[in-house]
Scaffold this motif. Structure first.
Motif, PDB file in Angstrom:
ATOM      1  N   ALA A  50       0.873  -1.007  -0.081  1.00 47.47           N
ATOM      2  CA  ALA A  50      -0.084   0.030   0.058  1.00 47.47           C
ATOM      3  C   ALA A  50       0.944   1.363   0.043  1.00 47.47           C
ATOM      4  O   ALA A  50       0.428   2.187  -0.622  1.00 47.47           O
ATOM      5  N   PHE A  51       1.815   1.233   0.868  1.00 44.99           N
ATOM      6  CA  PHE A  51       3.078   2.456   0.823  1.00 44.99           C
ATOM      7  C   PHE A  51       3.258   2.830  -0.527  1.00 44.99           C
ATOM      8  O   PHE A  51       3.312   4.009  -0.911  1.00 44.99           O
ATOM      9  N   CYS A  52       3.806   1.643  -1.287  1.00 43.79           N
ATOM     10  CA  CYS A  52       4.567   2.133  -2.622  1.00 43.79           C
ATOM     11  C   CYS A  52       3.253   2.218  -3.710  1.00 43.79           C
ATOM     12  O   CYS A  52       3.781   3.261  -4.540  1.00 43.79           O
ATOM     13  N   ILE A  53       2.273   1.546  -3.657  1.00 44.12           N
ATOM     14  CA  ILE A  53       1.242   2.007  -4.463  1.00 44.12           C
ATOM     15  C   ILE A  53       0.737   3.261  -4.414  1.00 44.12           C
ATOM     16  O   ILE A  53       0.856   4.171  -5.171  1.00 44.12           O
ATOM     17  N   ASP A  54       0.578   3.730  -3.015  1.00 48.06           N
ATOM     18  CA  ASP A  54       0.113   5.321  -2.871  1.00 48.06           C
ATOM     19  C   ASP A  54       0.962   6.316  -3.292  1.00 48.06           C
ATOM     20  O   ASP A  54       0.820   7.441  -4.089  1.00 48.06           O
ATOM     21  N   MET A  55       2.644   6.052  -3.140  1.00 46.48           N
ATOM     22  CA  MET A  55       3.469   6.818  -3.242  1.00 46.48           C
ATOM     23  C   MET A  55       3.714   6.931  -5.130  1.00 46.48           C
ATOM     24  O   MET A  55       3.761   8.035  -5.413  1.00 46.48           O
ATOM     25  N   HIS A  56       3.536   5.889  -5.612  1.00 48.70           N
ATOM     26  CA  HIS A  56       3.902   5.950  -7.154  1.00 48.70           C
ATOM     27  C   HIS A  56       2.665   6.242  -7.754  1.00 48.70           C
ATOM     28  O   HIS A  56       2.930   6.711  -8.967  1.00 48.70           O
ATOM     29  N   THR A  57       1.680   6.077  -7.515  1.00 51.21           N
ATOM     30  CA  THR A  57       0.401   6.526  -8.179  1.00 51.21           C
ATOM     31  C   THR A  57       0.345   8.107  -7.992  1.00 51.21           C
ATOM     32  O   THR A  57       0.192   8.947  -8.810  1.00 51.21           O
ATOM     33  N   ALA A  58       0.691   8.571  -6.872  1.00 48.79           N
ATOM     34  CA  ALA A  58       0.634   9.993  -6.422  1.00 48.79           C
ATOM     35  C   ALA A  58       1.788  10.728  -7.388  1.00 48.79           C
ATOM     36  O   ALA A  58       1.393  11.635  -8.044  1.00 48.79           O
ATOM     37  N   ASP A  59       2.903  10.202  -7.484  1.00 42.48           N
ATOM     38  CA  ASP A  59       3.947  10.556  -8.439  1.00 42.48           C
ATOM     39  C   ASP A  59       3.633  10.593  -9.900  1.00 42.48           C
ATOM     40  O   ASP A  59       3.800  11.554 -10.683  1.00 42.48           O
ATOM     41  N   ALA A  60       3.109   9.419 -10.287  1.00 42.27           N
ATOM     42  CA  ALA A  60       2.702   9.341 -11.943  1.00 42.27           C
ATOM     43  C   ALA A  60       1.611  10.427 -12.069  1.00 42.27           C
ATOM     44  O   ALA A  60       1.582  10.887 -13.215  1.00 42.27           O
ATOM     45  N   ARG A  61       0.698  10.600 -11.153  1.00 44.84           N
ATOM     46  CA  ARG A  61      -0.482  11.938 -11.422  1.00 44.84           C
ATOM     47  C   ARG A  61       0.254  13.260 -11.485  1.00 44.84           C
ATOM     48  O   ARG A  61       0.129  14.131 -12.447  1.00 44.84           O
ATOM     49  N   LYS A  62       1.480  13.398 -10.364  1.00 42.98           N
ATOM     50  CA  LYS A  62       2.177  14.653 -10.559  1.00 42.98           C
ATOM     51  C   LYS A  62       2.678  14.821 -11.999  1.00 42.98           C
ATOM     52  O   LYS A  62       3.003  15.692 -12.416  1.00 42.98           O
ATOM     53  N   ALA A  63       3.267  13.612 -12.534  1.00 44.77           N
ATOM     54  CA  ALA A  63       3.897  13.821 -13.708  1.00 44.77           C
ATOM     55  C   ALA A  63       3.140  13.749 -15.012  1.00 44.77           C
ATOM     56  O   ALA A  63       3.460  13.899 -16.005  1.00 44.77           O
ATOM     57  N   GLY A  64       1.915  13.811 -14.850  1.00 43.35           N
ATOM     58  CA  GLY A  64       0.965  14.018 -15.798  1.00 43.35           C
ATOM     59  C   GLY A  64       0.310  12.648 -16.225  1.00 43.35           C
ATOM     60  O   GLY A  64      -0.390  12.730 -17.163  1.00 43.35           O
ATOM     61  N   GLU A  65       0.641  11.509 -15.767  1.00 43.45           N
ATOM     62  CA  GLU A  65      -0.001  10.405 -16.030  1.00 43.45           C
ATOM     63  C   GLU A  65      -1.448  10.385 -16.043  1.00 43.45           C
ATOM     64  O   GLU A  65      -1.980  10.936 -15.225  1.00 43.45           O
ATOM     65  N   ARG A  66      -2.091   9.691 -17.133  1.00 47.17           N
ATOM     66  CA  ARG A  66      -3.490   9.683 -17.254  1.00 47.17           C
ATOM     67  C   ARG A  66      -4.214   8.861 -16.109  1.00 47.17           C
ATOM     68  O   ARG A  66      -3.588   7.891 -15.956  1.00 47.17           O
ATOM     69  N   GLU A  67      -5.119   9.233 -15.546  1.00 46.59           N
ATOM     70  CA  GLU A  67      -5.866   8.520 -14.730  1.00 46.59           C
ATOM     71  C   GLU A  67      -6.238   7.066 -15.289  1.00 46.59           C
ATOM     72  O   GLU A  67      -6.232   6.256 -14.321  1.00 46.59           O
ATOM     73  N   GLU A  68      -6.781   7.006 -16.238  1.00 50.86           N
ATOM     74  CA  GLU A  68      -7.426   5.502 -16.813  1.00 50.86           C
ATOM     75  C   GLU A  68      -6.225   4.590 -16.829  1.00 50.86           C
ATOM     76  O   GLU A  68      -6.460   3.614 -16.717  1.00 50.86           O
ATOM     77  N   ARG A  69      -4.915   5.099 -17.076  1.00 48.07           N
ATOM     78  CA  ARG A  69      -3.798   4.223 -17.219  1.00 48.07           C
ATOM     79  C   ARG A  69      -3.402   3.666 -15.848  1.00 48.07           C
ATOM     80  O   ARG A  69      -2.951   2.670 -15.653  1.00 48.07           O
ATOM     81  N   ILE A  70      -3.454   4.801 -14.928  1.00 47.33           N
ATOM     82  CA  ILE A  70      -3.246   4.233 -13.434  1.00 47.33           C
ATOM     83  C   ILE A  70      -4.187   3.207 -12.978  1.00 47.33           C
ATOM     84  O   ILE A  70      -4.019   2.134 -12.277  1.00 47.33           O
ATOM     85  N   SER A  71      -5.559   3.477 -13.075  1.00 46.35           N
ATOM     86  CA  SER A  71      -6.645   2.677 -12.649  1.00 46.35           C
ATOM     87  C   SER A  71      -6.715   1.408 -13.355  1.00 46.35           C
ATOM     88  O   SER A  71      -7.309   0.632 -12.597  1.00 46.35           O
ATOM     89  N   LEU A  72      -6.473   1.319 -14.602  1.00 45.49           N
ATOM     90  CA  LEU A  72      -6.306   0.000 -15.236  1.00 45.49           C
ATOM     91  C   LEU A  72      -5.181  -0.594 -15.332  1.00 45.49           C
ATOM     92  O   LEU A  72      -5.107  -1.865 -16.157  1.00 45.49           O
TER      93      LEU A  72
END
Length: 150
Positions: A50-72
């Motif tokens: 959970a710690f790493c999922i939380d950290m790296h999804t937040a990092d990806a969002r900040k870097a402009g990654e699209r939400e559907e690519r993260i959630s899927l």
């Protein structure tokens, strides 16, 4: 129920923690940051960190990654057009190295990755996957709480 943190790893093993930080910096130095985020999220999903999922999804969002690519991402094989062939090869290698149920990375998975990455890139990707798996195992064992729920 939220699990209580068992151990402050950085406090009780500071040399190992600093070495892991240096390893992480080396492993991510030459890997495309967007690809690195996808790889780190996917390995962390498999390892239920959970710690790493939380950290790296937040990092990806900040870097402009699209939400559907993260959630899927946990179903990346089902959504062909959402990820490039290069990303798909990296994700397949990530899964093969993370799970190791057969005790090895299948030749076809490695060949597919080698078609999309030169040898230096492939070595760095392997280093990144190994590193995130180490972080996952440390944080899962210590039950490090995600920053977003502390």
């Amino acid at each position: 129920m939220t699990a209580t943190q068992r151990l402050g790893f950085s406090e009780h093993a500071p040399e190992i923690y600093r070495a892991l930080l240096r390893l992480h910096q080396a492993a991510t130095k030459n890997v495309d940051p967007r690809l690195a985020d996808l790889v780190m999220i996917r390995a962390s999903q498999i390892n239920r960190c959970a710690f790493c999922i939380d950290m790296h999804t937040a990092d990806a969002r900040k870097a402009g990654e699209r939400e559907e690519r993260i959630s899927l991402l946990n179903a990346w094989q089902e959504v062909d057009r959402l990820y490039t062939e290069r990303e798909r090869a990296a994700l397949a290698l990530t899964e093969a190295m993370t799970v190791l149920t057969d005790g090895f990375v299948p030749d076809e998975v490695f060949r597919q990755a080698a078609r999309h990455f030169d040898q230096d890139e492939l070595a760095e990707l392997i280093g990144l996957i190994a590193t995130i798996n180490t972080w996952n195992r440390v944080n899962v064992a210590a039950r490090t709480a995600p920053a977003s729920i502390r």
